[in-house]
Design a protein around this motif. Structure first.
Motif, PDB file in Angstrom:
ATOM      1  N   VAL A 299     -40.312 -14.944   9.801  1.00  0.00           N
ATOM      2  CA  VAL A 299     -40.941 -14.791   8.478  1.00  0.00           C
ATOM      3  C   VAL A 299     -39.908 -14.400   7.434  1.00  0.00           C
ATOM      4  O   VAL A 299     -39.916 -14.900   6.304  1.00  0.00           O
ATOM      5  N   LEU A 300     -38.987 -13.493   7.800  1.00  0.00           N
ATOM      6  CA  LEU A 300     -37.948 -13.044   6.872  1.00  0.00           C
ATOM      7  C   LEU A 300     -37.120 -14.211   6.356  1.00  0.00           C
ATOM      8  O   LEU A 300     -36.772 -14.266   5.162  1.00  0.00           O
ATOM      9  N   GLY A 301     -36.791 -15.147   7.258  1.00  0.00           N
ATOM     10  CA  GLY A 301     -36.025 -16.310   6.807  1.00  0.00           C
ATOM     11  C   GLY A 301     -36.885 -17.345   6.113  1.00  0.00           C
ATOM     12  O   GLY A 301     -36.488 -17.922   5.083  1.00  0.00           O
ATOM     13  N   ALA A 302     -38.105 -17.579   6.615  1.00  0.00           N
ATOM     14  CA  ALA A 302     -38.949 -18.664   6.091  1.00  0.00           C
ATOM     15  C   ALA A 302     -39.531 -18.365   4.725  1.00  0.00           C
ATOM     16  O   ALA A 302     -39.887 -19.292   3.983  1.00  0.00           O
ATOM     17  N   ILE A 303     -39.618 -17.083   4.367  1.00  0.00           N
ATOM     18  CA  ILE A 303     -40.257 -16.743   3.086  1.00  0.00           C
ATOM     19  C   ILE A 303     -39.333 -16.982   1.901  1.00  0.00           C
ATOM     20  O   ILE A 303     -39.802 -17.159   0.759  1.00  0.00           O
ATOM     21  N   LEU A 304     -38.025 -17.030   2.135  1.00  0.00           N
ATOM     22  CA  LEU A 304     -37.075 -17.171   1.028  1.00  0.00           C
ATOM     23  C   LEU A 304     -37.291 -18.444   0.202  1.00  0.00           C
ATOM     24  O   LEU A 304     -37.353 -18.378  -1.035  1.00  0.00           O
ATOM     25  N   PRO A 305     -37.407 -19.632   0.813  1.00  0.00           N
ATOM     26  CA  PRO A 305     -37.581 -20.833  -0.003  1.00  0.00           C
ATOM     27  C   PRO A 305     -38.997 -20.981  -0.579  1.00  0.00           C
ATOM     28  O   PRO A 305     -39.223 -21.844  -1.434  1.00  0.00           O
ATOM     29  N   VAL A 306     -39.929 -20.144  -0.127  1.00  0.00           N
ATOM     30  CA  VAL A 306     -41.315 -20.244  -0.600  1.00  0.00           C
ATOM     31  C   VAL A 306     -41.565 -19.361  -1.817  1.00  0.00           C
ATOM     32  O   VAL A 306     -42.311 -19.725  -2.733  1.00  0.00           O
ATOM     33  N   LEU A 307     -40.935 -18.192  -1.860  1.00  0.00           N
ATOM     34  CA  LEU A 307     -41.197 -17.211  -2.922  1.00  0.00           C
ATOM     35  C   LEU A 307     -41.058 -17.767  -4.344  1.00  0.00           C
ATOM     36  O   LEU A 307     -41.887 -17.460  -5.215  1.00  0.00           O
ATOM     37  N   PRO A 308     -40.019 -18.554  -4.646  1.00  0.00           N
ATOM     38  CA  PRO A 308     -39.898 -19.052  -6.023  1.00  0.00           C
ATOM     39  C   PRO A 308     -41.123 -19.832  -6.497  1.00  0.00           C
ATOM     40  O   PRO A 308     -41.448 -19.811  -7.708  1.00  0.00           O
ATOM     41  N   PHE A 309     -41.843 -20.503  -5.594  1.00  0.00           N
ATOM     42  CA  PHE A 309     -43.004 -21.298  -5.997  1.00  0.00           C
ATOM     43  C   PHE A 309     -44.228 -20.417  -6.272  1.00  0.00           C
ATOM     44  O   PHE A 309     -45.227 -20.901  -6.796  1.00  0.00           O
ATOM     45  N   VAL A 310     -44.133 -19.130  -5.909  1.00  0.00           N
ATOM     46  CA  VAL A 310     -45.214 -18.198  -6.251  1.00  0.00           C
ATOM     47  C   VAL A 310     -45.162 -17.872  -7.739  1.00  0.00           C
ATOM     48  O   VAL A 310     -46.200 -17.716  -8.406  1.00  0.00           O
ATOM     49  N   PHE A 311     -43.946 -17.799  -8.319  1.00  0.00           N
ATOM     50  CA  PHE A 311     -43.779 -17.368  -9.704  1.00  0.00           C
ATOM     51  C   PHE A 311     -43.363 -18.499 -10.647  1.00  0.00           C
ATOM     52  O   PHE A 311     -43.543 -18.392 -11.862  1.00  0.00           O
ATOM     53  N   LEU A 312     -42.793 -19.560 -10.108  1.00  0.00           N
ATOM     54  CA  LEU A 312     -42.278 -20.642 -10.934  1.00  0.00           C
ATOM     55  C   LEU A 312     -42.887 -21.960 -10.491  1.00  0.00           C
ATOM     56  O   LEU A 312     -43.633 -22.031  -9.517  1.00  0.00           O
ATOM     57  N   SER A 313     -42.549 -23.033 -11.209  1.00  0.00           N
ATOM     58  CA  SER A 313     -43.058 -24.352 -10.847  1.00  0.00           C
ATOM     59  C   SER A 313     -42.042 -25.414 -11.226  1.00  0.00           C
ATOM     60  O   SER A 313     -41.065 -25.142 -11.935  1.00  0.00           O
ATOM     61  N   GLY A 314     -42.275 -26.629 -10.754  1.00  0.00           N
ATOM     62  CA  GLY A 314     -41.444 -27.773 -11.118  1.00  0.00           C
ATOM     63  C   GLY A 314     -40.025 -27.649 -10.606  1.00  0.00           C
ATOM     64  O   GLY A 314     -39.732 -27.011  -9.582  1.00  0.00           O
ATOM     65  N   ASN A 315     -39.120 -28.282 -11.368  1.00  0.00           N
ATOM     66  CA  ASN A 315     -37.717 -28.319 -10.961  1.00  0.00           C
ATOM     67  C   ASN A 315     -37.072 -26.939 -10.971  1.00  0.00           C
ATOM     68  O   ASN A 315     -36.128 -26.679 -10.211  1.00  0.00           O
TER      69      ASN A 315
END
Length: 374
Positions: A299-315
């Motif tokens: 989870v510690l490794g897998a959450i890193l690329p997901v977190l930005p899509f919680v607060f940001l969008s698009g490119n």
């Protein structure tokens, strides 16, 4: 000459010498049989012939003293080394016999100059085959002979594997979906699903791995317990060999083995540690702790690329996810060097290069499929 004119100590010394020579002959013949190189085989057969000649001398001495030596046969120690000769001749048995010849050379100085010269020649010949190396620990060889056990990983490997798997697999999944041109919310859902699925899979795999290892260790302990109960003399001889190779004199090694074998539980614990490499009190640790740690690390490794899509969008979210993943990969590579002692920069860049290759491939495949489907 009769037994009454020779003291008991001399008879016992001659009997021990005869047994030692017959042991050596049997071991050298077993070593020769295992050789594929004809010159090495011939050398070992010549040494066996010398040992046979030495044995004949002690046999004649005993018969002349009125003692029948026909019952003197190769002992447990020799039988164990003969058993090891096929697979571990060069790494275990030859170094032991080389050291035996050096000791025999010293012990024969007062008995027979010819025998001492023979043993010194044997020691030199064996040194040409195996050098002065100590040889593989005999406990390890015995364990491998019994069940071909391979060593497992360690805590560092498990930690790196968990974090790295989580980061690379989920970042690759995110990049692949992003390459297909789907909405940021869909990427987020896909990333979270990949995180949960991957973490559960890792935890289950780790639980199965540790539990299977525990069950294997328990079975090996059970087998070893039966061996001790069924043939304590053979197990005592194996234990004596282990301590003899660690530097004890043969007599001292036998005394230590006798003491340890006097108590059944102590004998089992000692055989488990020395031969099987098993700590009976641990048996590889708890499978539940291992599963929980694996889940958390993934989870510690897998959450890193997901977190930005919680607060940001698009490119923007994609670029930040890529940057965070790159930093994570470099950190994992650099962290490994805290124990390996290698260059942090080189290790970090290597980890980053592997991750970048995975991201590029999945993004390209995602873009291709997105175009075809679209």
């Amino acid at each position: 000459m009769s037994a009454t004119t020779i003291d008991r100590t001399t008879i016992e010394r001659w009997t021990e010498s005869l047994r030692d020579e017959r042991d050596a002959e049997a071991i050298y013949l077993a070593l020769a049989e295992a050789q594929t190189d004809l010159e090495r085989r011939a050398l070992l057969e010549r040494i066996a012939a010398d040992e046979r000649r030495h044995a004949a001398h002690w046999d004649a001495q005993l018969r002349a003293a009125g003692v029948d030596p026909s019952s003197v046969r190769p002992g447990q120690r020799a039988r164990i080394l003969c058993r090891l000769a096929g697979d571990f001749g060069d790494t275990v048995v030859l170094p032991i016999m080389r050291d035996r010849e050096r000791q025999s050379n010293e012990s024969y100085l007062d008995e027979s100059a010819t025998f001492a010269e023979d043993e010194a020649g044997h020691a030199r010949a064996l040194a040409t085959l195996v050098g002065d190396t100590r040889g593989e620990p005999i406990g390890t060889a015995l364990a491998r002979l019994q069940r071909g056990r391979a060593a497992g990983g360690n805590a560092l490997r498990a930690a790196v594997l968990g974090v790295n798997d989580g980061l690379v697999s989920n970042a690759s999944l995110v990049m692949g979906v992003a390459g297909a041109g789907v909405a940021s919310s869909d990427i987020l859902i896909t990333g979270v699903a990949g995180l949960i699925a991957g973490a559960c899979s890792m935890a289950m795999g780790e639980w199965i791995s540790v539990q299977s290892s525990r069950e294997l260790s328990e079975r090996e302990l059970s087998v070893e317990r039966r061996h001790i109960e069924a043939d304590p003399d053979a197990e005592r001889a194996e234990l004596a060999l282990v301590y003899e190779q660690k530097g004890l004199a043969p007599g001292e090694a036998r005394n230590v083995a006798d003491t340890l074998m006097a108590d059944a539980q102590t004998a089992l614990d000692t055989h488990a540690r020395e031969e099987l490499g098993i700590d009976p009190g641990e048996l590889g640790g708890s499978p539940w702790v291992a599963a929980g740690a694996s889940f958390a690390l993934f989870v510690l490794g897998a959450i890193l690329p997901v977190l930005p899509f919680v607060f940001l969008s698009g490119n923007t979210a994609l670029a930040v996810a890529l940057g965070v993943s790159a930093v994570g990969l470099f950190t994992i590579g650099a962290a490994i060097t805290l124990l390996t002692g290698k260059s942090p920069l080189r290790s970090g860049l290597r980890q980053l290069a592997f991750g970048a290759a995975a991201f590029t491939v999945t993004y390209g495949i995602g873009a291709l499929f997105g175009t075809v489907v679209g």
